[in-house]
Design a protein around this motif. Structure first.
Motif, PDB file in Angstrom:
ATOM      1  N   GLU A  88      -2.360   6.321  -2.222  1.00 48.35           N
ATOM      2  CA  GLU A  88      -1.663   5.115  -1.753  1.00 48.35           C
ATOM      3  C   GLU A  88      -2.490   4.393  -0.698  1.00 48.35           C
ATOM      4  N   ALA A  89      -3.154   5.147   0.176  1.00 46.05           N
ATOM      5  CA  ALA A  89      -3.982   4.540   1.222  1.00 46.05           C
ATOM      6  C   ALA A  89      -5.134   3.748   0.606  1.00 46.05           C
ATOM      7  N   ARG A  90      -5.743   4.295  -0.442  1.00 43.90           N
ATOM      8  CA  ARG A  90      -6.859   3.596  -1.083  1.00 43.90           C
ATOM      9  C   ARG A  90      -6.382   2.311  -1.762  1.00 43.90           C
ATOM     10  N   LYS A  91      -5.201   2.353  -2.368  1.00 41.77           N
ATOM     11  CA  LYS A  91      -4.644   1.139  -2.970  1.00 41.77           C
ATOM     12  C   LYS A  91      -4.423   0.070  -1.907  1.00 41.77           C
ATOM     13  N   LEU A  92      -3.861   0.477  -0.778  1.00 41.16           N
ATOM     14  CA  LEU A  92      -3.606  -0.469   0.307  1.00 41.16           C
ATOM     15  C   LEU A  92      -4.905  -1.057   0.828  1.00 41.16           C
ATOM     16  N   ALA A  93      -5.894  -0.207   1.082  1.00 43.01           N
ATOM     17  CA  ALA A  93      -7.171  -0.677   1.623  1.00 43.01           C
ATOM     18  C   ALA A  93      -7.846  -1.648   0.662  1.00 43.01           C
ATOM     19  N   GLU A  94      -7.810  -1.339  -0.630  1.00 45.43           N
ATOM     20  CA  GLU A  94      -8.426  -2.232  -1.615  1.00 45.43           C
ATOM     21  C   GLU A  94      -7.719  -3.581  -1.620  1.00 45.43           C
ATOM     22  N   ALA A  95      -6.380  -3.567  -1.622  1.00 48.37           N
ATOM     23  CA  ALA A  95      -5.628  -4.823  -1.627  1.00 48.37           C
ATOM     24  C   ALA A  95      -5.861  -5.629  -0.361  1.00 48.37           C
ATOM     25  N   ALA A  96      -6.085  -4.919   0.765  1.00 50.20           N
ATOM     26  CA  ALA A  96      -6.286  -5.580   2.055  1.00 50.20           C
ATOM     27  C   ALA A  96      -7.738  -5.966   2.296  1.00 50.20           C
ATOM     28  N   GLY A  97      -8.629  -5.589   1.380  1.00 52.27           N
ATOM     29  CA  GLY A  97     -10.041  -5.899   1.544  1.00 52.27           C
ATOM     30  C   GLY A  97     -10.705  -5.102   2.644  1.00 52.27           C
ATOM     31  N   ALA A  98     -10.212  -3.887   2.890  1.00 56.47           N
ATOM     32  CA  ALA A  98     -10.755  -3.038   3.960  1.00 56.47           C
ATOM     33  C   ALA A  98     -11.630  -1.941   3.358  1.00 56.47           C
ATOM     34  N   SER A  99     -12.814  -1.769   3.898  1.00 57.54           N
ATOM     35  CA  SER A  99     -13.723  -0.722   3.445  1.00 57.54           C
ATOM     36  C   SER A  99     -13.528   0.510   4.328  1.00 57.54           C
ATOM     37  N   ILE A 100     -12.843   1.524   3.790  1.00 55.18           N
ATOM     38  CA  ILE A 100     -12.490   2.721   4.560  1.00 55.18           C
ATOM     39  C   ILE A 100     -12.870   3.962   3.748  1.00 55.18           C
ATOM     40  N   ASP A 101     -13.453   4.919   4.414  1.00 52.69           N
ATOM     41  CA  ASP A 101     -13.844   6.181   3.790  1.00 52.69           C
ATOM     42  C   ASP A 101     -12.699   7.176   3.955  1.00 52.69           C
ATOM     43  N   PHE A 102     -11.903   7.344   2.900  1.00 52.74           N
ATOM     44  CA  PHE A 102     -10.785   8.280   2.951  1.00 52.74           C
ATOM     45  C   PHE A 102     -11.229   9.639   2.411  1.00 52.74           C
ATOM     46  N   ARG A 103     -10.913  10.688   3.155  1.00 47.46           N
ATOM     47  CA  ARG A 103     -11.289  12.053   2.771  1.00 47.46           C
ATOM     48  C   ARG A 103     -10.053  12.953   2.726  1.00 47.46           C
ATOM     49  N   GLU A 104     -10.018  13.824   1.732  1.00 51.93           N
ATOM     50  CA  GLU A 104      -8.907  14.767   1.591  1.00 51.93           C
ATOM     51  C   GLU A 104      -9.313  16.126   2.143  1.00 51.93           C
ATOM     52  N   ALA A 105      -8.642  16.559   3.220  1.00 58.48           N
ATOM     53  CA  ALA A 105      -8.925  17.857   3.812  1.00 58.48           C
ATOM     54  C   ALA A 105      -7.866  18.194   4.844  1.00 58.48           C
ATOM     55  N   ASN A 106      -7.695  19.475   5.081  1.00 56.90           N
ATOM     56  CA  ASN A 106      -6.893  19.939   6.198  1.00 56.90           C
ATOM     57  C   ASN A 106      -7.554  19.488   7.498  1.00 56.90           C
ATOM     58  N   VAL A 107      -6.771  19.030   8.447  1.00 61.42           N
ATOM     59  CA  VAL A 107      -7.337  18.519   9.695  1.00 61.42           C
ATOM     60  C   VAL A 107      -8.180  19.580  10.405  1.00 61.42           C
TER      61      VAL A 107
END
Length: 273
Positions: A88-107
């Motif tokens: 969902e975060a990647r969909k939002l960033a793409e729609a908002a035109g934001a270049s963000i590196d999202f990573r999946e991991a335990n904090v």
């Protein structure tokens, strides 16, 4: 032994799509290039200028705050353990035109995944620490991610608030204020925003951490406390029936003498250079 992270991941995986569809997270509002999440709008005066900083948002969930920080000029990485939330975060960033590196991991694996000493700013948004069993281990991750001179910014629900039984009127202390080994186990079919269906993975595990434990953990990991502010408001309706919503601030506070409770706090610390 129950794997609390697995329990919580199932819970948050299911929440992700519901939250993204909820007007409370206001995905549609990000069509306006100037739009920021209510959380980041609240944080902005204390956060200051973050333009040009390399920043990581730990436990970023569906990315509304991450995108907002990007819009303030930071080069953002977002980390979360829920693949569904990151979708969902990647969909939002793409729609908002934001270049963000999202990573999946335990904090707790953030340094291994993202690298040591890579960030000018570690941002932890509200409602994150309660899902972690150890404030000390979290603080070691923060210290590991920051470059010398880098800064931690965290706004979080106050442990005083989180110790209250929100079903009592007036709310009274019921849950631990201090960190505890065994998680608090809740089985709640709903979530904190309006949704069109109940959760099937409704069990969650959480922990409280005292202010002293959080601050001491940061100091023990070599960080220097630079600012600490307590607030009488919080972004969600933490005590239903006893709080009122401040539309302008996007915050909830007690309707009867809000100064009785510290509802949230903002803490900042730096890694000495």
């Amino acid at each position: 032994m129950t794997d609390s992270f697995a329990v919580n991941k199932a819970n948050w995986d299911e929440r992700a799509q519901l939250h993204a569809a909820s007007p409370d997270y206001d995905f549609a509002g990000f069509a306006d290039p100037a739009h920021l999440s209510a959380v980041v709008r609240f944080d902005r005066p204390l956060l200051g200028d973050i333009g040009g900083l390399r920043a990581v948002h730990l436990q970023c969930h569906i990315g509304t705050d991450t995108v907002s920080l990007s819009r303030l000029g930071a080069s953002m990485t977002g980390l979360d353990f829920s693949g569904a939330a990151l979708a969902e975060a990647r969909k939002l960033a793409e729609a908002a035109g934001a270049s963000i590196d999202f990573r999946e991991a335990n904090v707790y694996d953030a340094v291994e995944v993202l690298g040591a000493g890579e960030f000018d700013l570690v941002y932890t948004g509200i409602g994150a620490l309660c899902w972690l069993p150890s404030a000390g281990r979290w603080a070691s991750v923060v210290a590991g991610l920051l470059r010398p001179g880098g800064r931690l910014f965290i706004r979080e629900g106050h442990p005083m608030l989180l110790s209250l039984d929100e079903t009592a009127d007036p709310a009274v202390p019921r849950y631990p204020y201090f960190e505890h080994a065994e998680p608090l186990v809740f089985d709640e079919p709903g979530t904190y925003v309006a949704t069109d269906r109940p959760l099937t993975h409704s069990v969650s595990h959480s922990w409280n951490h005292s202010l002293g434990e959080i601050i001491t953990a940061l100091l023990d990991n070599g960080l220097a406390l630079t600012a600490f502010t307590e607030h009488d408001s919080v972004p969600w309706n933490a005590i239903p029936g006893q709080m009122v919503h401040d539309e302008a601030a996007g915050e909830w506070r007690l309707k009867d003498t809000p100064s009785r409770i510290a509802a949230s706090y903002t803490l900042q610390a730096v890694k000495p250079g």
